[in-house]
Design a protein around this motif. Structure first.
Motif: not given
Length: 84
Positions: A37-63
Motif C-alpha cells: 500500500e502506497i501513500m503519496c503524501a505531497t503538496h507538490n503538484q508535479s509529484s502528484i502528476e508524475k505519480a498519476i502518470g506512472l500509475m497509468d503507464e504501469l496499469g495501476i487503476s486510479p481506483n
C-alpha cells in the motif's frame, strides 16, 4: 555523527528523491503484483502528476485501494479536491 546527512541540499533535490521513491514503490507494486500500500503524501503538484502518470503507464487503476494521496487539510486544497 559518522554518517552523511539525510537532509537534501535543495528543494529540487528533495522533490527528485521523493519522485524516485514513489516510482520505485509503484514499479515494485506493478511488477510483483504486491499487496504493498502506497501513500503519496505531497503538496507538490508535479509529484502528484508524475505519480498519476506512472500509475497509468504501469496499469495501476486510479481506483486501486492500495494507492492513496494525502495533503494536510488547508494546504493545496485545489489538488486535494481534484484527486477526489
Amino acid at each position: 555523527m559518522g554518517y552523511p546527512s539525510p537532509v537534501r541540499d535543495t528543494a529540487d533535490d528533495t522533490h527528485t528523491c521523493y519522485d524516485h521513491s514513489i516510482e520505485y514503490l509503484l514499479q515494485h507494486k506493478a511488477q510483483n503484483h504486491s499487496k504493498l500500500e502506497i501513500m503519496c503524501a505531497t503538496h507538490n503538484q508535479s509529484s502528484i502528476e508524475k505519480a498519476i502518470g506512472l500509475m497509468d503507464e504501469l496499469g495501476i487503476s486510479p481506483n486501486d485501494s492500495a494507492v492513496h494521496f494525502a495533503q494536510l487539510y488547508g494546504m493545496t486544497d485545489n489538488l486535494t479536491y481534484t484527486l477526489g
